[in-house]
Enzyme design. Structure first.
Site, PDB file in Angstrom:
ATOM      1  N   GLU A 101      36.593 -19.750  97.690  1.00 12.22           N
ATOM      2  CA  GLU A 101      36.805 -20.778  96.660  1.00 12.22           C
ATOM      3  C   GLU A 101      37.759 -21.877  97.141  1.00 12.22           C
ATOM      4  OE1 GLU A 101      37.962 -18.362  93.314  1.00 12.22           O
ATOM      5  OE2 GLU A 101      35.934 -17.574  93.068  1.00 12.22           O
ATOM      6  N   HIS A 116      40.464 -20.164  85.260  1.00 14.56           N
ATOM      7  CA  HIS A 116      39.785 -19.318  86.245  1.00 14.56           C
ATOM      8  C   HIS A 116      40.798 -18.798  87.250  1.00 14.56           C
ATOM      9  CE1 HIS A 116      37.317 -18.037  89.636  1.00 14.56           C
ATOM     10  NE2 HIS A 116      38.113 -18.770  90.386  1.00 14.56           N
ATOM     11  N   TYR A 133      30.183 -20.634  90.885  1.00 14.20           N
ATOM     12  CA  TYR A 133      29.775 -19.465  90.089  1.00 14.20           C
ATOM     13  C   TYR A 133      28.410 -18.923  90.535  1.00 14.20           C
ATOM     14  CZ  TYR A 133      33.600 -19.971  86.670  1.00 14.20           C
ATOM     15  OH  TYR A 133      34.828 -20.007  86.043  1.00 14.20           O
ATOM     16  N   ARG A 170      45.310 -12.566  88.219  1.00 15.82           N
ATOM     17  CA  ARG A 170      44.304 -12.059  87.267  1.00 15.82           C
ATOM     18  C   ARG A 170      44.979 -11.371  86.083  1.00 15.82           C
ATOM     19  NH1 ARG A 170      38.668 -13.053  87.608  1.00 15.82           N
ATOM     20  NH2 ARG A 170      38.244 -10.885  87.076  1.00 15.82           N
ATOM     21  N   ASN A 196      37.548 -20.114  77.843  1.00 14.31           N
ATOM     22  CA  ASN A 196      38.678 -19.220  78.132  1.00 14.31           C
ATOM     23  C   ASN A 196      39.730 -19.813  79.070  1.00 14.31           C
ATOM     24  OD1 ASN A 196      37.156 -19.001  80.417  1.00 14.31           O
ATOM     25  ND2 ASN A 196      36.891 -16.781  80.343  1.00 14.31           N
ATOM     26  N   LYS A 256      40.453 -24.911  83.250  1.00 12.00           N
ATOM     27  CA  LYS A 256      39.132 -25.386  82.846  1.00 12.00           C
ATOM     28  C   LYS A 256      39.259 -26.559  81.865  1.00 12.00           C
ATOM     29  CE  LYS A 256      37.082 -20.787  83.637  1.00 12.00           C
ATOM     30  NZ  LYS A 256      36.430 -19.594  83.015  1.00 12.00           N
ATOM     31  N   PHE A 295      24.072 -16.718  80.433  1.00 11.89           N
ATOM     32  CA  PHE A 295      25.055 -17.740  80.057  1.00 11.89           C
ATOM     33  C   PHE A 295      25.336 -18.744  81.182  1.00 11.89           C
ATOM     34  CE2 PHE A 295      27.449 -13.949  81.478  1.00 11.89           C
ATOM     35  CZ  PHE A 295      28.203 -14.484  82.514  1.00 11.89           C
TER      36      PHE A 295
HETATM   37  P1  ATP Z   1      36.555 -16.694  85.930  1.00  8.56           P
HETATM   38  O1  ATP Z   1      35.659 -16.396  87.125  1.00  8.56           O
HETATM   39  O2  ATP Z   1      36.219 -17.990  85.256  1.00  8.56           O
HETATM   40  O3  ATP Z   1      38.003 -16.544  86.291  1.00  8.56           O
HETATM   41  P2  ATP Z   1      36.222 -13.980  85.029  1.00  8.56           P
HETATM   42  O4  ATP Z   1      36.346 -13.641  86.473  1.00  8.56           O
HETATM   43  O5  ATP Z   1      37.204 -13.379  84.080  1.00  8.56           O
HETATM   44  O6  ATP Z   1      36.294 -15.563  84.827  1.00  8.56           O
HETATM   45  P3  ATP Z   1      33.362 -13.816  85.300  1.00  8.56           P
HETATM   46  O7  ATP Z   1      32.573 -12.572  85.075  1.00  8.56           O
HETATM   47  O8  ATP Z   1      33.590 -14.272  86.683  1.00  8.56           O
HETATM   48  O9  ATP Z   1      34.764 -13.631  84.519  1.00  8.56           O
HETATM   49  O10 ATP Z   1      32.672 -14.958  84.435  1.00  8.56           O
HETATM   50  C1  ATP Z   1      32.920 -16.321  84.730  1.00  8.56           C
HETATM   51  C2  ATP Z   1      33.025 -17.082  83.444  1.00  8.56           C
HETATM   52  O11 ATP Z   1      31.753 -17.053  82.797  1.00  8.56           O
HETATM   53  C3  ATP Z   1      33.984 -16.519  82.396  1.00  8.56           C
HETATM   54  O12 ATP Z   1      35.316 -16.897  82.603  1.00  8.56           O
HETATM   55  C4  ATP Z   1      33.439 -17.116  81.134  1.00  8.56           C
HETATM   56  O13 ATP Z   1      33.857 -18.478  80.970  1.00  8.56           O
HETATM   57  C5  ATP Z   1      31.925 -17.079  81.390  1.00  8.56           C
HETATM   58  N1  ATP Z   1      31.358 -15.873  80.825  1.00  8.56           N
HETATM   59  C6  ATP Z   1      31.441 -14.618  81.319  1.00  8.56           C
HETATM   60  N2  ATP Z   1      30.784 -13.746  80.539  1.00  8.56           N
HETATM   61  C7  ATP Z   1      30.258 -14.470  79.526  1.00  8.56           C
HETATM   62  C8  ATP Z   1      29.466 -14.174  78.388  1.00  8.56           C
HETATM   63  N3  ATP Z   1      29.082 -12.927  78.118  1.00  8.56           N
HETATM   64  N4  ATP Z   1      29.125 -15.198  77.561  1.00  8.56           N
HETATM   65  C9  ATP Z   1      29.512 -16.466  77.822  1.00  8.56           C
HETATM   66  N5  ATP Z   1      30.262 -16.815  78.883  1.00  8.56           N
HETATM   67  C10 ATP Z   1      30.625 -15.843  79.714  1.00  8.56           C
HETATM   68 MG    MG Z   2      35.203 -14.562  87.948  1.00  9.42          MG
END
Ligand code: ATP
Ligand code: MG
Length: 137
Positions: free
Chosen positions: A126, A115, A49, A85, A112, A9, A57
């Site tokens: 994706e 992804h 997403y 993961r 974070n 990211k 968010f």
């Molecule tokens: P990613 O899909 O980016 O790998 P993930 O699968 O661990 O992350 P998801 O639930 O898919 O988590 O959420 C996608 C992204 O949305 C997260 O990586 C984070 O950047 C953001 N995100 C998720 N939860 C929150 C939250 N509570 N507040 C702010 N941002 C959030």
């Molecule tokens: Mg995710």
């Protein structure tokens, strides 16, 4: 062979973590099949997403992903989706174990670093979305 879509990211790129992250996947034994640095159009971030579009968010998440260049990658190898993961760590970096990428390099859920696809089906969706031109054999 199983493939995962892994994306560094904008914060990860800006902080100079590209080499470190690639090194971890290479050393684990995975093969790099696609790689590009790109500025992300808003509609692509929204599509990526889309399952989260009802979350409060979501607008901030899309703004984050389009805030600077990302490094889009396809990695291939046995169990790469689930192991990727595990290597990445929990969504909230404060819950990520040390030794994971988020556990070593992040403290904010909204910054974070990386992804990773959450299932083989998500990975296929994706990879088609981010690499419509295809990846190497
Ligand atoms: P990613 O899909 O980016 O790998 P993930 O699968 O661990 O992350 P998801 O639930 O898919 O988590 O959420 C996608 C992204 O949305 C997260 O990586 C984070 O950047 C953001 N995100 C998720 N939860 C929150 C939250 N509570 N507040 C702010 N941002 C959030
Ligand atoms: Mg995710």
């Amino acid at each position: 062979m199983e493939q995962s879509y892994i994306m560094i990211k904008p914060d990860g790129v800006q902080r100079g973590l590209v080499g470190e992250i690639i090194k971890r996947f290479e050393q684990r034994g995975y093969a790099l099949k696609g790689l590009k640095i790109m500025n992300v159009q808003r509609h692509l971030a929204e599509k990526h997403y889309e399952d989260l579009s009802s979350k409060p968010f979501f607008p901030a998440l899309v703004d984050y992903i389009i805030s600077g260049p990302v490094v889009a990658m396809v990695w291939e190898g046995k169990g790469v989706v689930a192991t990727g993961r595990k290597m990445i760590g929990a969504t909230n970096p404060l819950a990520s174990e040390p030794g994971t990428i988020r556990g070593d390099f992040a403290i904010e859920v909204g910054r974070n670093v990386i992804h990773g696809s959450d299932s083989v089906e998500s990975a296929q969706r994706e990879i088609a979305l981010w690499f419509p031109e295809g990846v190497t054999e």
